[in-house]
Design a protein around this motif. Structure first.
Motif, short mmCIF file in Angstrom:
data_model
loop_
_atom_site.label_atom_id
_atom_site.label_comp_id
_atom_site.label_asym_id
_atom_site.label_seq_id
_atom_site.Cartn_x
_atom_site.Cartn_y
_atom_site.Cartn_z
N ALA A 46 -80.60 -18.50 -24.91
CA ALA A 46 -81.43 -18.96 -23.74
C ALA A 46 -80.69 -19.47 -22.55
O ALA A 46 -80.71 -20.04 -21.69
CB ALA A 46 -82.78 -19.62 -24.18
N GLU A 47 -79.36 -20.95 -23.29
CA GLU A 47 -78.87 -21.88 -22.72
C GLU A 47 -77.85 -21.42 -21.93
O GLU A 47 -77.88 -21.94 -20.43
CB GLU A 47 -78.61 -22.67 -23.68
N ALA A 48 -76.85 -20.45 -22.30
CA ALA A 48 -76.31 -19.85 -21.04
C ALA A 48 -77.22 -19.22 -19.47
O ALA A 48 -77.12 -18.71 -18.83
CB ALA A 48 -76.27 -18.35 -21.75
N VAL A 49 -78.24 -18.19 -20.31
CA VAL A 49 -79.40 -17.85 -19.14
C VAL A 49 -79.68 -19.43 -18.51
O VAL A 49 -79.90 -18.88 -16.68
CB VAL A 49 -80.12 -17.36 -19.13
N VAL A 50 -80.36 -20.29 -18.20
CA VAL A 50 -80.42 -21.24 -17.21
C VAL A 50 -79.65 -21.90 -16.47
O VAL A 50 -79.29 -21.87 -15.87
CB VAL A 50 -81.37 -22.37 -18.37
N ARG A 51 -78.11 -22.11 -17.40
CA ARG A 51 -76.96 -22.50 -16.52
C ARG A 51 -76.35 -22.07 -15.88
O ARG A 51 -76.74 -21.75 -14.46
CB ARG A 51 -75.70 -22.56 -17.79
N ALA A 52 -77.40 -20.34 -16.13
CA ALA A 52 -76.09 -18.94 -14.91
C ALA A 52 -77.47 -19.15 -13.08
O ALA A 52 -77.53 -19.29 -12.19
CB ALA A 52 -76.57 -17.51 -15.37
N LEU A 53 -78.79 -19.43 -13.94
CA LEU A 53 -79.78 -19.25 -13.22
C LEU A 53 -80.05 -20.79 -12.56
O LEU A 53 -80.45 -20.52 -10.89
CB LEU A 53 -81.44 -19.26 -13.68
N ALA A 54 -79.83 -21.95 -12.66
CA ALA A 54 -79.68 -23.07 -12.21
C ALA A 54 -78.87 -23.20 -10.82
O ALA A 54 -78.64 -24.02 -9.74
CB ALA A 54 -79.51 -24.24 -13.25
N THR A 55 -77.23 -23.16 -11.84
CA THR A 55 -76.21 -22.49 -10.52
C THR A 55 -76.68 -21.76 -8.92
O THR A 55 -76.24 -22.69 -8.21
CB THR A 55 -75.34 -22.04 -11.15
N ALA A 56 -77.72 -20.83 -9.44
CA ALA A 56 -77.49 -19.98 -8.56
C ALA A 56 -78.55 -20.70 -7.56
O ALA A 56 -78.63 -20.60 -6.42
CB ALA A 56 -78.69 -18.49 -9.10
N ALA A 57 -79.22 -21.32 -8.16
CA ALA A 57 -80.89 -22.03 -7.76
C ALA A 57 -80.72 -22.91 -6.73
O ALA A 57 -80.65 -23.95 -5.57
CB ALA A 57 -81.94 -22.27 -8.78
N GLY A 58 -79.46 -23.69 -7.40
CA GLY A 58 -79.00 -24.70 -6.33
C GLY A 58 -77.86 -25.01 -5.69
O GLY A 58 -77.21 -25.90 -5.28
N ILE A 116 -75.40 -13.28 -15.65
CA ILE A 116 -75.41 -14.19 -16.26
C ILE A 116 -74.27 -14.03 -17.04
O ILE A 116 -73.30 -13.28 -17.44
CB ILE A 116 -76.66 -13.49 -17.55
N LEU A 117 -73.74 -14.87 -16.72
CA LEU A 117 -72.35 -14.86 -17.05
C LEU A 117 -71.93 -16.52 -18.27
O LEU A 117 -73.03 -16.81 -18.19
CB LEU A 117 -71.04 -15.23 -16.07
N ALA A 118 -70.40 -15.86 -18.97
CA ALA A 118 -70.80 -16.60 -19.90
C ALA A 118 -70.37 -18.65 -19.39
O ALA A 118 -69.47 -18.86 -18.25
CB ALA A 118 -69.17 -16.79 -21.12
N ALA A 119 -70.28 -19.34 -19.98
CA ALA A 119 -70.27 -20.83 -19.34
C ALA A 119 -68.86 -21.26 -19.03
O ALA A 119 -69.55 -22.12 -18.32
CB ALA A 119 -70.37 -21.20 -20.91
N LYS A 120 -67.23 -20.86 -19.59
CA LYS A 120 -66.74 -20.64 -18.80
C LYS A 120 -66.19 -20.51 -17.38
O LYS A 120 -65.73 -20.20 -16.99
CB LYS A 120 -65.71 -20.20 -19.32
N ALA A 121 -66.98 -19.63 -16.97
CA ALA A 121 -67.15 -19.09 -15.63
C ALA A 121 -67.77 -20.38 -14.29
O ALA A 121 -67.10 -20.55 -13.33
CB ALA A 121 -68.22 -17.46 -15.57
#
Length: 498
Positions: free
Chosen positions: A113-125, A170-175
């Motif tokens: 779930a954290e990976a999904v949140v990271r990706a969506l938050a990046t896109a939204a911001g 949805i990408l890995a944290a390193k992206a």
């Protein structure tokens, strides 16, 4: 009926075009036989514009190579089906998504779930936001390791469809590093992006731990070939296995068994600048609309391999024609009286410069003086968005992001739309777009979308001319290449070369 070719390609041109690809696929596995040991060699039209960032249109390359995936996919009808999320439910402004177990990123880290949140938050911001989020305020929260809630400022019936956009992969944290997103080695799909050579080529290798099962091909070798003649030549010479966007002028020169045509949700439209210049005058916009003979463009430029437009939405959405009625326009055509207009377009789609030349003749016959400004898309997009042209010819996908045309209409015609080339700011249009966006999925939404289309057409801010078809070339040995009208899939886990 297939029309005869307008012209034959000289041998010298064929040789020169083929030379553009010489060596680009030289590292591909050339194993003989009918197994699954060959790599798939793909000739793509547009090079990356943003370093393959999923927040840009480059996301659709990642999707077409089956390297980056989204929470949701769309079926043939545009309805949401599971992908990285297995189920979801809505409660007011909040949607809850259950994340698929057993998925790993290409770097070996686990999807959670954290990976999904990271990706969506990046896109939204992001600035600018991915266009699927135009007018949408979205926040994501991890409820536990495999549950994510997505909340929007307003109740939004299209959240699952929005999350199917490749721009929300949805990408890995390193992206994610600073303001950049680097997809190399960071996806979840059956193929891992291992190397990108600027705007010339890319390499993908099979990811054997893919959650959906091992891909049938060992990898994909991509060459970016903006020149349409060169792409077609690559198919004829055997240097490419799959060629996207075969120009209509080349399609008739190929073995018809190698060419597939699919009606696509893509409209060739003349956008008229409503904010300044000649076409600020609604009467002159009406004069331009009346001067355009779309049928002659379809026959002369597209050799019959396109459909004359009745509206912004074409035959790829058959319900549009069923619901559409005559548009009520309030402005009558004024006399151009030799007014000078500049029309912009780009060379990346081979037909557009010829469309521009034909429009120039048609508008001059109606009394306009017409100048053309034709460049590569990367060099002209910013000027188009800034309103530097009186008119702009654009080949535009109408349901590319969500499978629903409301997002495209908002992006292109809302006062605050991110792709408002027509510089349109019309309260009636804005109200219709808002209604369409807020209506639940199904027949009611489709009617609201058509009402919004009618509101746009009534302004003459956009003159739809024709609907394009996907013309794709597949070599004789290619098995199970995707033929996707939304241009989201090309090489899948099932694709291989005999």
């Amino acid at each position: 009926m297939r029309l005869p070719a307008r012209r034959l390609l000289p041998v010298t041109a064929l040789t020169a075009a083929s030379a553009l690809l010489t060596g680009c696929f030289s590292g591909a596995d050339s194993a003989a036989g009918g197994g699954e040991g060959k790599r798939v060699r793909v000739a793509m039209m547009n090079p990356p514009r943003s370093g393959l960032s999923p927040l840009s249109d480059d996301a659709f390359k990642l999707s077409r190579w089956s390297t980056a995936e989204t929470l949701v996919k769309l079926d043939a009808d545009g309805d949401a089906v599971p992908a990285l999320a297995t189920e979801w439910q809505q409660s007011g402004r909040t949607w809850t998504f259950e994340i698929r177990d057993g998925v790993t990123f290409h770097d070996g880290t686990k999807l959670d779930a954290e990976a999904v949140v990271r990706a969506l938050a990046t896109a939204a911001g992001a600035s600018p936001k991915p266009r699927i989020l135009d007018g949408v305020e979205l926040t994501a929260k991890a409820e536990d390791s495999d549950t994510v809630t997505v909340t929007t400022a307003d109740e939004d019936p299209l959240v699952p469809q929005r999350l199917s956009s490749p721009q929300l992969s949805i990408l890995a944290a390193k992206a994610y590093s600073g303001k950049t997103v680097n997809p190399v080695g960071a996806g979840t799909g059956p193929f891992e992006l291992t190397k990108v050579n600027g705007t010339s080529s890319a390499t993908l290798d099979r990811y054997d731990d893919y959650w959906g099962g091992k891909a049938k091909s060992p990898g994909i070798d991509v060459k970016f070939v903006p020149d349409g003649t060169a792409r077609a030549a690559a198919l004829r010479s055997g240097e490419a296995d799959i060629v996207e966007a075969v120009p209509v002028s080349q399609a008739a020169l190929l073995d018809e068994d190698l060419v597939t045509e699919v009606p696509m949700p893509r409209t060739n439209t003349l956008y008229l600048n409503t904010e300044k210049g000649v076409f600020k005058d609604a009467g002159l916009r009406a004069a331009a609309r009346e001067a355009i003979d779309a049928e002659s463009i379809v026959k002369g430029v597209y050799e019959g391999r396109a459909d004359v437009a009745e509206g912004l939405l074409g035959p790829a959405l058959p319900w549009a024609a069923e619901l559409r009625s005559d548009v009520k326009r309030t402005s009558t055509a004024a006399k151009p009286n030799g007014r000078t207009v500049t029309i912009g377009t780009f060379t990346d789609r081979a037909e557009l410069p010829e469309v521009a030349a034909t429009l120039q003749q048609q508008l001059q016959k109606a009394g306009f003086k017409v100048k053309l400004d034709v460049r590569e898309y990367a060099n002209i997009e910013s000027d188009a968005l800034a309103g530097e042209f009186d008119a702009f010819i654009l080949s535009r996908a109408t349901v590319l992001d969500s499978g629903d045309p409301a997002a495209y209409l908002y992006s292109d015609f809302a006062s605050d739309g991110s792709f408002n080339i027509a510089q349109l700011a019309d309260p009636t249009v804005d109200a219709a777009l808002k209604t369409a966006a807020g209506t639940g999925t199904g027949e009611a939404r489709r009617k609201a979308v058509i009402a919004a289309e009618a509101a746009v057409l009534a302004t003459d801010a956009a003159v739809p001319m024709l609907h394009e078809r996907v013309i794709q070339g597949d070599a004789a040995g290619v098995v199970a290449a995707a033929h996707d009208p939304r241009e989201r899939e090309l090489v899948t886990a099932d694709t291989y070369v005999k």
